[in-house]
Design an enzyme around this catalytic site. Structure first.
Site, PDB file in Angstrom:
ATOM      1  N   LYS A 179       0.864  -1.202   0.000  1.00  0.00           N
ATOM      2  CA  LYS A 179       0.000   0.000   0.000  1.00  0.00           C
ATOM      3  C   LYS A 179       0.885   1.232   0.000  1.00  0.00           C
ATOM      4  O   LYS A 179       1.893   1.263   0.729  1.00  0.00           O
ATOM      5  CB  LYS A 179      -0.916   0.003   1.229  1.00  0.00           C
ATOM      6  CG  LYS A 179      -1.726   1.300   1.370  1.00  0.00           C
ATOM      7  CD  LYS A 179      -2.872   1.172   2.352  1.00  0.00           C
ATOM      8  CE  LYS A 179      -2.473   1.313   3.792  1.00  0.00           C
ATOM      9  NZ  LYS A 179      -1.852   2.599   4.156  1.00  0.00           N
ATOM     10  N   GLU A 233       0.738   5.763  -0.279  1.00  0.00           N
ATOM     11  CA  GLU A 233      -0.161   6.903  -0.043  1.00  0.00           C
ATOM     12  C   GLU A 233      -0.062   7.954  -1.151  1.00  0.00           C
ATOM     13  O   GLU A 233       1.024   8.227  -1.648  1.00  0.00           O
ATOM     14  CB  GLU A 233       0.197   7.558   1.308  1.00  0.00           C
ATOM     15  CG  GLU A 233      -0.011   6.618   2.486  1.00  0.00           C
ATOM     16  CD  GLU A 233       0.299   7.262   3.834  1.00  0.00           C
ATOM     17  OE1 GLU A 233       0.567   8.490   3.897  1.00  0.00           O
ATOM     18  OE2 GLU A 233       0.285   6.527   4.837  1.00  0.00           O
ATOM     19  N   GLU A 288      -9.248   7.375   4.211  1.00  0.00           N
ATOM     20  CA  GLU A 288      -9.090   7.645   5.645  1.00  0.00           C
ATOM     21  C   GLU A 288      -9.622   9.037   5.999  1.00  0.00           C
ATOM     22  O   GLU A 288      -9.272  10.041   5.357  1.00  0.00           O
ATOM     23  CB  GLU A 288      -7.599   7.529   6.040  1.00  0.00           C
ATOM     24  CG  GLU A 288      -7.382   7.777   7.528  1.00  0.00           C
ATOM     25  CD  GLU A 288      -6.046   7.280   8.059  1.00  0.00           C
ATOM     26  OE1 GLU A 288      -5.279   6.641   7.303  1.00  0.00           O
ATOM     27  OE2 GLU A 288      -5.774   7.534   9.249  1.00  0.00           O
TER      28      GLU A 288
HETATM   29  O1  KIV Z   1      -0.729   2.336   8.852  1.00  0.00           O
HETATM   30  C1  KIV Z   1      -1.914   2.003   8.981  1.00  0.00           C
HETATM   31  O2  KIV Z   1      -2.305   1.339   9.951  1.00  0.00           O
HETATM   32  C2  KIV Z   1      -2.846   2.421   7.944  1.00  0.00           C
HETATM   33  C3  KIV Z   1      -4.299   2.251   8.248  1.00  0.00           C
HETATM   34  C4  KIV Z   1      -4.706   3.251   9.240  1.00  0.00           C
HETATM   35  C5  KIV Z   1      -5.125   2.283   7.035  1.00  0.00           C
HETATM   36  O3  KIV Z   1      -2.453   2.891   6.935  1.00  0.00           O
END
Ligand code: KIV
Length: 285
Positions: A118, A120, A188
Protein backbone atom coordinates in the site's frame (compact mmCIF):
# COMPACT_ATOMS: atom_id res chain seq x y z
CA UNK A 1 -9.51 -27.16 8.67
CA UNK A 2 -6.60 -28.59 6.65
CA UNK A 3 -4.32 -26.13 4.87
CA UNK A 4 -5.39 -27.49 1.47
CA UNK A 5 -9.08 -26.70 2.28
CA UNK A 6 -8.32 -23.03 2.90
CA UNK A 7 -8.95 -20.75 -0.07
CA UNK A 8 -6.64 -17.74 0.28
CA UNK A 9 -8.15 -14.30 -0.29
CA UNK A 10 -6.73 -12.64 -3.39
CA UNK A 11 -7.18 -9.25 -5.02
CA UNK A 12 -9.77 -10.98 -7.23
CA UNK A 13 -11.72 -11.95 -4.09
CA UNK A 14 -11.72 -8.25 -3.11
CA UNK A 15 -13.30 -7.30 -6.44
CA UNK A 16 -15.79 -10.17 -6.24
CA UNK A 17 -16.90 -9.03 -2.78
CA UNK A 18 -17.48 -5.47 -4.04
CA UNK A 19 -19.35 -6.73 -7.11
CA UNK A 20 -21.58 -8.89 -4.86
CA UNK A 21 -22.20 -6.02 -2.43
CA UNK A 22 -20.49 -7.97 0.37
CA UNK A 23 -18.38 -6.03 2.87
CA UNK A 24 -14.60 -6.56 3.05
CA UNK A 25 -13.06 -6.83 6.55
CA UNK A 26 -9.53 -5.72 7.22
CA UNK A 27 -7.40 -5.09 10.34
CA UNK A 28 -3.81 -4.12 10.92
CA UNK A 29 -1.44 -6.69 12.46
CA UNK A 30 2.18 -6.42 13.48
CA UNK A 31 3.06 -9.76 15.11
CA UNK A 32 2.69 -13.50 14.50
CA UNK A 33 0.15 -14.38 17.23
CA UNK A 34 -2.24 -11.49 16.55
CA UNK A 35 -2.06 -12.20 12.82
CA UNK A 36 -2.93 -15.86 13.49
CA UNK A 37 -5.99 -14.95 15.60
CA UNK A 38 -7.15 -12.39 13.00
CA UNK A 39 -6.84 -15.04 10.29
CA UNK A 40 -8.67 -17.65 12.36
CA UNK A 41 -11.54 -15.17 12.91
CA UNK A 42 -12.09 -14.95 9.15
CA UNK A 43 -10.97 -11.34 8.56
CA UNK A 44 -10.40 -10.94 4.80
CA UNK A 45 -7.12 -8.98 4.83
CA UNK A 46 -4.39 -7.82 7.19
CA UNK A 47 -2.31 -4.70 6.78
CA UNK A 48 1.15 -4.45 8.25
CA UNK A 49 0.51 -0.75 8.66
CA UNK A 50 3.25 1.78 9.22
CA UNK A 51 1.03 2.73 12.18
CA UNK A 52 3.41 0.28 13.87
CA UNK A 53 5.59 3.37 14.22
CA UNK A 54 3.19 4.46 16.99
CA UNK A 55 1.71 1.19 18.28
CA UNK A 56 4.89 -0.90 18.39
CA UNK A 57 7.87 1.44 18.15
CA UNK A 58 6.53 4.35 20.22
CA UNK A 59 7.11 7.16 17.69
CA UNK A 60 4.71 10.13 17.44
CA UNK A 61 3.86 9.39 13.81
CA UNK A 62 4.73 7.12 10.87
CA UNK A 63 7.58 9.19 9.44
CA UNK A 64 10.43 7.33 11.20
CA UNK A 65 9.38 3.84 10.10
CA UNK A 66 12.01 2.22 7.86
CA UNK A 67 12.02 -0.53 5.23
CA UNK A 68 13.90 -2.75 7.71
CA UNK A 69 11.09 -2.29 10.26
CA UNK A 70 8.45 -3.14 7.65
CA UNK A 71 10.33 -6.23 6.45
CA UNK A 72 10.70 -7.59 10.01
CA UNK A 73 7.02 -7.17 10.88
CA UNK A 74 5.81 -8.34 7.45
CA UNK A 75 7.75 -11.59 7.93
CA UNK A 76 6.27 -12.09 11.41
CA UNK A 77 2.66 -11.42 10.30
CA UNK A 78 2.91 -13.52 7.13
CA UNK A 79 3.95 -16.57 9.15
CA UNK A 80 0.66 -16.34 11.06
CA UNK A 81 -1.60 -16.10 7.99
CA UNK A 82 -3.14 -18.91 5.97
CA UNK A 83 -6.21 -17.26 4.39
CA UNK A 84 -6.23 -13.46 4.64
CA UNK A 85 -4.69 -11.22 2.00
CA UNK A 86 -1.45 -9.79 3.43
CA UNK A 87 -0.81 -6.14 2.51
CA UNK A 88 2.30 -4.27 3.66
CA UNK A 89 2.66 -0.50 3.88
CA UNK A 90 5.54 1.04 1.97
CA UNK A 91 7.10 3.44 4.50
CA UNK A 92 7.87 7.15 4.11
CA UNK A 93 10.29 7.90 1.24
CA UNK A 94 10.58 4.24 0.20
CA UNK A 95 8.76 4.85 -3.13
CA UNK A 96 9.39 8.52 -3.87
CA UNK A 97 12.87 8.66 -5.43
CA UNK A 98 12.44 6.59 -8.59
CA UNK A 99 10.60 3.66 -10.15
CA UNK A 100 13.68 1.54 -9.45
CA UNK A 101 13.62 2.43 -5.75
CA UNK A 102 9.86 1.76 -5.52
CA UNK A 103 10.18 -1.57 -7.31
CA UNK A 104 13.13 -2.79 -5.24
CA UNK A 105 11.43 -1.87 -1.97
CA UNK A 106 8.01 -3.26 -2.95
CA UNK A 107 9.80 -6.44 -4.05
CA UNK A 108 11.43 -6.76 -0.63
CA UNK A 109 8.02 -6.62 1.08
CA UNK A 110 6.60 -9.20 -1.33
CA UNK A 111 9.61 -11.45 -0.66
CA UNK A 112 8.95 -10.97 3.07
CA UNK A 113 5.49 -12.52 2.57
CA UNK A 114 3.13 -9.70 1.52
CA UNK A 115 0.79 -10.30 -1.43
CA UNK A 116 0.31 -6.57 -2.00
CA UNK A 117 1.77 -3.22 -0.96
CA UNK A 118 0.00 0.00 0.00
CA UNK A 119 1.25 3.47 -0.79
CA UNK A 120 -0.16 6.90 -0.04
CA UNK A 121 -1.23 9.69 -2.39
CA UNK A 122 -1.95 10.05 -6.11
CA UNK A 123 0.53 12.59 -7.47
CA UNK A 124 1.83 11.92 -10.99
CA UNK A 125 5.03 10.15 -9.95
CA UNK A 126 3.10 7.92 -7.54
CA UNK A 127 0.63 7.01 -10.29
CA UNK A 128 3.59 6.15 -12.58
CA UNK A 129 5.09 4.00 -9.84
CA UNK A 130 1.77 2.19 -9.30
CA UNK A 131 1.52 1.44 -13.01
CA UNK A 132 5.09 0.16 -13.06
CA UNK A 133 4.64 -1.99 -9.93
CA UNK A 134 1.46 -3.60 -11.27
CA UNK A 135 3.25 -4.27 -14.58
CA UNK A 136 5.92 -6.06 -12.51
CA UNK A 137 3.25 -8.29 -10.92
CA UNK A 138 3.01 -6.41 -7.63
CA UNK A 139 -0.51 -5.69 -6.35
CA UNK A 140 -0.94 -2.11 -5.15
CA UNK A 141 -3.50 -0.67 -2.75
CA UNK A 142 -3.89 3.13 -2.78
CA UNK A 143 -4.52 5.39 0.19
CA UNK A 144 -6.39 8.71 -0.05
CA UNK A 145 -8.02 11.22 2.29
CA UNK A 146 -5.94 11.71 5.40
CA UNK A 147 -2.54 10.28 4.45
CA UNK A 148 -0.38 10.00 7.60
CA UNK A 149 2.96 10.19 5.75
CA UNK A 150 1.99 13.77 4.73
CA UNK A 151 1.31 14.80 8.35
CA UNK A 152 3.83 17.66 8.18
CA UNK A 153 2.26 19.18 5.05
CA UNK A 154 -1.35 18.53 6.15
CA UNK A 155 -0.46 20.08 9.53
CA UNK A 156 -2.54 17.78 11.78
CA UNK A 157 -5.12 15.00 11.95
CA UNK A 158 -7.81 16.71 9.84
CA UNK A 159 -10.78 15.23 7.99
CA UNK A 160 -10.21 15.47 4.21
CA UNK A 161 -12.72 16.07 1.38
CA UNK A 162 -15.04 18.20 3.48
CA UNK A 163 -16.39 20.26 0.57
CA UNK A 164 -18.05 19.42 -2.75
CA UNK A 165 -14.90 20.53 -4.62
CA UNK A 166 -12.58 18.45 -2.44
CA UNK A 167 -14.84 15.42 -2.74
CA UNK A 168 -14.59 15.73 -6.54
CA UNK A 169 -10.79 15.99 -6.24
CA UNK A 170 -10.72 12.82 -4.15
CA UNK A 171 -12.91 11.03 -6.71
CA UNK A 172 -10.58 12.17 -9.50
CA UNK A 173 -7.58 10.84 -7.57
CA UNK A 174 -9.41 7.55 -6.89
CA UNK A 175 -10.18 7.13 -10.59
CA UNK A 176 -6.52 7.76 -11.45
CA UNK A 177 -5.41 5.14 -8.94
CA UNK A 178 -7.84 2.71 -10.55
CA UNK A 179 -6.67 3.55 -14.10
CA UNK A 180 -3.06 2.98 -13.10
CA UNK A 181 -3.72 -0.47 -11.69
CA UNK A 182 -4.52 -0.13 -7.96
CA UNK A 183 -6.78 -2.99 -6.86
CA UNK A 184 -8.36 -1.14 -3.89
CA UNK A 185 -8.16 2.21 -2.09
CA UNK A 186 -8.08 3.03 1.61
CA UNK A 187 -10.16 6.16 2.33
CA UNK A 188 -9.09 7.65 5.65
CA UNK A 189 -10.98 10.35 7.57
CA UNK A 190 -13.37 11.39 4.83
CA UNK A 191 -17.02 12.45 5.41
CA UNK A 192 -19.42 9.52 5.03
CA UNK A 193 -21.27 11.17 2.15
CA UNK A 194 -18.06 11.88 0.22
CA UNK A 195 -16.83 8.31 0.77
CA UNK A 196 -20.21 6.99 -0.46
CA UNK A 197 -19.97 9.11 -3.61
CA UNK A 198 -16.38 7.93 -4.28
CA UNK A 199 -17.27 4.28 -3.56
CA UNK A 200 -20.24 4.39 -5.94
CA UNK A 201 -18.22 6.00 -8.71
CA UNK A 202 -15.13 3.79 -8.72
CA UNK A 203 -15.04 0.17 -9.87
CA UNK A 204 -12.40 -1.01 -7.39
CA UNK A 205 -13.23 -1.53 -3.68
CA UNK A 206 -12.85 1.29 -1.17
CA UNK A 207 -11.76 0.37 2.36
CA UNK A 208 -12.80 3.00 4.87
CA UNK A 209 -11.22 4.10 8.13
CA UNK A 210 -13.17 6.97 9.62
CA UNK A 211 -15.06 7.18 6.31
CA UNK A 212 -18.49 5.83 7.27
CA UNK A 213 -20.52 2.77 6.44
CA UNK A 214 -20.86 3.03 2.67
CA UNK A 215 -17.30 2.04 1.82
CA UNK A 216 -16.91 -1.44 0.34
CA UNK A 217 -14.94 -2.53 3.39
CA UNK A 218 -13.59 -1.33 6.72
CA UNK A 219 -10.14 -1.30 8.29
CA UNK A 220 -9.11 -0.38 11.83
CA UNK A 221 -5.88 -0.48 13.80
CA UNK A 222 -5.97 -3.70 15.83
CA UNK A 223 -4.39 -2.12 18.93
CA UNK A 224 -7.22 0.48 18.94
CA UNK A 225 -10.09 -2.03 18.71
CA UNK A 226 -8.51 -4.21 21.40
CA UNK A 227 -7.89 -1.24 23.71
CA UNK A 228 -4.16 -1.92 23.92
CA UNK A 229 -2.73 1.34 22.60
CA UNK A 230 -2.73 4.11 25.19
CA UNK A 231 -1.83 7.03 22.88
CA UNK A 232 -4.28 9.19 20.93
CA UNK A 233 -7.29 7.09 19.82
CA UNK A 234 -9.37 8.58 16.97
CA UNK A 235 -13.18 8.87 17.31
CA UNK A 236 -13.82 6.34 14.53
CA UNK A 237 -11.93 3.54 16.31
CA UNK A 238 -14.56 1.53 18.18
CA UNK A 239 -13.08 -0.22 21.22
CA UNK A 240 -14.18 -3.88 21.39
CA UNK A 241 -12.01 -4.86 24.39
CA UNK A 242 -9.85 -3.32 27.10
CA UNK A 243 -6.54 -5.16 26.75
CA UNK A 244 -4.68 -2.37 28.53
CA UNK A 245 -6.70 -3.06 31.68
CA UNK A 246 -6.35 -6.85 31.33
CA UNK A 247 -2.58 -6.53 30.77
CA UNK A 248 -1.87 -4.08 33.58
CA UNK A 249 -3.97 -6.13 36.05
CA UNK A 250 -2.09 -9.32 35.16
CA UNK A 251 1.34 -7.65 35.26
CA UNK A 252 0.61 -5.97 38.62
CA UNK A 253 -0.60 -9.27 40.09
CA UNK A 254 2.59 -11.02 38.91
CA UNK A 255 4.69 -8.25 40.46
CA UNK A 256 2.94 -8.62 43.84
CA UNK A 257 3.07 -12.43 43.77
CA UNK A 258 6.82 -12.55 43.13
CA UNK A 259 7.56 -9.92 45.80
CA UNK A 260 5.35 -11.77 48.31
CA UNK A 261 6.69 -15.21 47.29
CA UNK A 262 3.27 -16.47 46.20
CA UNK A 263 4.65 -17.33 42.74
CA UNK A 264 6.02 -19.82 41.71
CA UNK A 265 3.79 -22.60 43.11
CA UNK A 266 4.77 -26.30 43.12
CA UNK A 267 3.08 -26.83 39.72
CA UNK A 268 5.41 -24.26 38.13
CA UNK A 269 8.74 -25.87 39.14
CA UNK A 270 10.91 -28.80 38.07
CA UNK A 271 12.07 -31.24 40.80
CA UNK A 272 15.00 -33.57 41.31
CA UNK A 273 14.18 -37.26 41.82
CA UNK A 274 14.39 -38.58 45.39
CA UNK A 275 17.57 -40.44 44.43
CA UNK A 276 19.32 -37.31 43.17
CA UNK A 277 18.13 -35.36 46.19
CA UNK A 278 19.62 -37.95 48.51
CA UNK A 279 22.96 -37.53 46.76
CA UNK A 280 22.83 -33.81 47.46
CA UNK A 281 22.12 -34.70 51.08
CA UNK A 282 22.68 -31.93 53.49
CA UNK A 283 23.22 -29.31 50.84
CA UNK A 284 19.44 -28.90 50.42
CA UNK A 285 18.01 -26.86 53.24
O1 KIV B 1 -0.73 2.34 8.85
C1 KIV B 1 -1.91 2.00 8.98
O2 KIV B 1 -2.30 1.34 9.95
C2 KIV B 1 -2.85 2.42 7.94
C3 KIV B 1 -4.30 2.25 8.25
C4 KIV B 1 -4.71 3.25 9.24
C5 KIV B 1 -5.12 2.28 7.04
O3 KIV B 1 -2.45 2.89 6.93
Amino acid sequence: MNNQDIKPVSVKTFQKLKNNNEKITMLTAYDYSTAKYIDECGIDAVLIGDSLGMTILGYDNTINVTMEDMITFTKAVSRGIKRALVVADMPFLSYHLSKEQATLNAGKLIQAGAKAVKLEGASDFILDNIKHLTNCGINVMGHLGFTPQYINTIGGYYVQGKSYENTLKLLEAAKKLEENGAFAIVLEMVPEESAKYISENTSIPTIGIGAGKYCDGQILVVDDILGKYSGNIPKFAKKYANLKEIMTNAISQYNVEVKEQIFPLPEHVFNLTKEEMDKLGNFIS
